[in-house]
Design an enzyme around this catalytic site. Structure first.
Site, PDB file in Angstrom:
ATOM      1  N   GLU A   1       0.841  -1.190   0.000  1.00 53.96           N
ATOM      2  CA  GLU A   1       0.000   0.000   0.000  1.00 53.96           C
ATOM      3  C   GLU A   1       0.873   1.236   0.000  1.00 53.96           C
ATOM      4  O   GLU A   1       1.860   1.318   0.740  1.00 53.96           O
ATOM      5  CB  GLU A   1      -0.935  -0.006   1.214  1.00 53.96           C
ATOM      6  N   GLY A   2       0.504   2.221  -0.819  1.00 50.84           N
ATOM      7  CA  GLY A   2       1.209   3.485  -0.882  1.00 50.84           C
ATOM      8  C   GLY A   2       0.270   4.633  -0.577  1.00 50.84           C
ATOM      9  O   GLY A   2      -0.775   4.461   0.060  1.00 50.84           O
TER      10      GLY A   2
ATOM     11  N   GLY B   1      -1.938   4.182  -4.139  1.00 53.61           N
ATOM     12  CA  GLY B   1      -2.052   2.898  -4.813  1.00 53.61           C
ATOM     13  C   GLY B   1      -2.032   1.717  -3.853  1.00 53.61           C
ATOM     14  O   GLY B   1      -1.530   1.812  -2.730  1.00 53.61           O
TER      15      GLY B   1
ATOM     16  N   LYS C   1      -3.669  -4.634  -9.079  1.00 46.91           N
ATOM     17  CA  LYS C   1      -3.186  -3.280  -8.848  1.00 46.91           C
ATOM     18  C   LYS C   1      -4.352  -2.315  -9.018  1.00 46.91           C
ATOM     19  O   LYS C   1      -5.065  -2.370 -10.033  1.00 46.91           O
ATOM     20  CB  LYS C   1      -2.068  -2.912  -9.828  1.00 46.91           C
TER      21      LYS C   1
ATOM     22  N   ASP D   1      13.293   0.760 -16.209  1.00 45.54           N
ATOM     23  CA  ASP D   1      13.170   0.788 -14.746  1.00 45.54           C
ATOM     24  C   ASP D   1      13.372  -0.611 -14.166  1.00 45.54           C
ATOM     25  O   ASP D   1      12.589  -1.072 -13.337  1.00 45.54           O
ATOM     26  CB  ASP D   1      11.803   1.345 -14.340  1.00 45.54           C
TER      27      ASP D   1
ATOM     28  N   ASN E   1      10.779  -4.213  -9.167  1.00 43.13           N
ATOM     29  CA  ASN E   1       9.938  -4.494 -10.325  1.00 43.13           C
ATOM     30  C   ASN E   1      10.098  -5.935 -10.805  1.00 43.13           C
ATOM     31  O   ASN E   1       9.998  -6.224 -11.990  1.00 43.13           O
ATOM     32  CB  ASN E   1      10.245  -3.506 -11.455  1.00 43.13           C
TER      33      ASN E   1
END
Length: 530
Positions: free
Chosen positions: A261-262, A265, A287, A388, A393
């Protein structure tokens, strides 16, 4: 490959070696196995391929049934692609060993993987051109050529020579003017290992992170396809239109636990109900965004989620579905990997390392690096630039299979890994090559740089690179020749691979295919000491 892998030694089977599914370079068509026994042992040999259209059934230069030789011998297995389609083929070689004709049977399964590519069909001449050519060379029997005929043939020959010379000149000019990316899928074993084990003088100087090399940065890269990181303004409507063909109903998705959790998002562990058979369901990553997310943030999530869409490789994890119904928060679905984010997994391993030193081995970490390099090699062949690549990732499962994902929501979920350098864009500064930082230019070579930093993350179990360097000073720091220091307990050979990835000149960095082969050889060497 210049490496040996022992499967049976002193009557003991190396089960770890048998479980390693080794990647064979596409240009390698023969595998050699050495074997011998002290007493009588009978054998039966068999083969399987999962895609017989892409690869013919393997052939051995020995009989499929007989006795294992008493003296050290070598047999060869031929792996020939058919050239009918592009596919990664899994090969299984089964060796059944019977001792003294009794029921004591030992079964050894050897697995290999190889990329096969479709051959280009030669151009077929039309019947018209055949008729024309036959008329052009026709000469009546017993008829002496006249002067005008000789002049005609000489003129045709001179014209052909002039056209040929002009074509050569145009081809040379074209090669010098165009910017292209080098695809080194046909690198020989010797050249690939030499390219990493014998780096240039400039590259060797990076092995000491505390000593600058004062190298002058290169400003033009004529043989790399360079891509600017221009963020074109895409509206939310346009972003939704791009994924409309994979949109599904919200009713098919059930959200379970929040995994990450951000600020705006979230990533959920979700359940997706099969459309054709509602009684079947599968686990997925979901997501999505919170209520306070802006339209720009929603658009960026949908746009960045499409980075790997349509690509198929065992080490890539592209999106499978989206939910963009009106009145619902947009959702992006990816296949589930039960150990989740690779960076969080590595940090968890570091926490338990004191209590369980054998939780994850150096050999496991190198195996993860090989998988990431395989996925990136596939992207390089498809001329896709990730921009990236990092442990954050990537995702991993309980079989230690690693897959590369897109960077959607990464800026929100890992805010400390991204920095704004005054251009209103959050970028992964500590993972970026110098040409990307200074000129905003990205290529497969800049992805190689990021892979070197990702390899460093693996060997440090998720530490942050360049943690003591101000992001605004990163470009000057790299330009002066400084690099992150060698991790504790990291072998010199592995750090040398990282150093090659961080060469200032993109042309001097290895290609991903070279990295796959070099790391595979190093992994096999580690296994020899286990």
């Amino acid at each position: 490959l210049n490496a040996e892998l022992s499967y049976v030694r002193n009557d003991v089977i190396n089960h770890y070696a048998l479980s390693f599914n080794l990647l064979i370079p596409c240009e390698t068509n023969n595998l050699h196995f050495s074997w011998h026994v002290k007493s009588k042992v009978e054998y039966k040999l068999g083969f399987q391929v999962d895609n017989p259209i892409a690869m013919a059934m393997p052939q051995a230069n020995i009989s499929l049934q007989g006795e294992v030789p008493r003296t050290l011998s070598v047999f060869c297995v031929e792996l020939s692609c058919t050239g009918k389609l592009d596919s990664e083929v899994t090969i299984l070689m089964q060796l059944n060993l019977t001792i003294n004709s009794s029921k004591n049977i030992t079964i050894l399964n050897f697995k290999r993987r190889k990329m096969c590519y479709k051959k280009l069909e030669p151009e077929v001449k039309s019947p018209t051109s055949d008729k024309n050519s036959s008329k052009a060379i026709f000469d009546p029997v017993n008829t002496a050529p006249t002067t005008s005929t000789r002049v005609f043939y000489i003129s045709v020959g001179v014209c052909c020579a002039v056209i040929f010379l002009v074509a050569i000149i145009l081809a040379v000019l074209h090669l010098h003017s165009m910017k292209r990316i080098e695809l080194d899928d046909s690198i020989s074993d010797s050249s690939s290992s030499q390219g990493l084990s014998q780096p240039s003088t400039q590259t060797t100087q990076y092995l000491r992170a505390d000593t600058p090399n004062n190298a002058t940065p290169v400003t033009s890269y004529p043989t790399l396809r360079i891509e600017k990181n221009d963020l074109k303004s895409v509206t939310l409507m346009e972003a939704k239109a791009k994924v409309k063909d994979i949109a599904i109903s919200r009713e098919r998705i059930t959200l379970k636990d929040v995994l990450q959790e951000g600020t705006f998002g979230r990533i959920f562990h979700g359940i997706l109900i099969e459309e054709k058979d509602p009684s079947k369901e599968k686990q997925v990553f979901v997501k999505t965004v919170k209520d306070q997310a802006s339209e720009v943030q929603v658009t960026m999530m949908l746009t960045e989620s499409c980075k790997l869409r349509g690509l198929h490789h065992r080490n890539l994890l592209p999106i499978t579905h989206v939910c963009i119904e009106e009145g619902e928060k947009p959702m992006v679905l990816l296949p589930y990997m039960n150990w989740g984010n690779l960076k969080l997994f590595l940090r968890q391993c570091k926490l338990v390392e004191a209590n369980n030193p054998q939780a994850i081995s150096q050999q496991d970490l190198v195996h993860m690096a090989i998988q990431i390099a395989c996925g990136m090699s596939y992207l390089a062949r498809r001329e896709v630039i990730h921009k990236d690549l990092a442990a954050r990732n990537c995702v991993i499962d309980d079989a230690l299979q690693v897959k590369i994902t897109d960077n959607a929501l990464s800026r929100d979920l890992f805010p400390m890994d991204y920095h704004c350098l005054g251009d209103n864009e959050n970028r992964p500064v500590r993972w970026m090559a110098l040409e990307s930082l200074v000129n905003n230019e990205f290529s497969s070579a800049s992805d190689v740089w990021a892979f070197g930093v990702t390899l460093w993350e693996l060997m440090t179990l998720g530490q942050t690179p360049y943690v003591d360097i101000d992001p605004f000073e990163m470009a000057a720091y790299l330009k002066d020749g400084y690099r992150i220091a060698q991790p504790i307990n990291c072998p010199d050979e592995l750090f040398a691979v990282m150093a090659c990835c961080w060469a200032l000149d993109p042309e001097e960095r290895p290609k991903f295919q070279q990295l796959v082969q070099c790391l595979t050889e190093f992994h096999a060497a580690l296994g020899a000491y286990v």
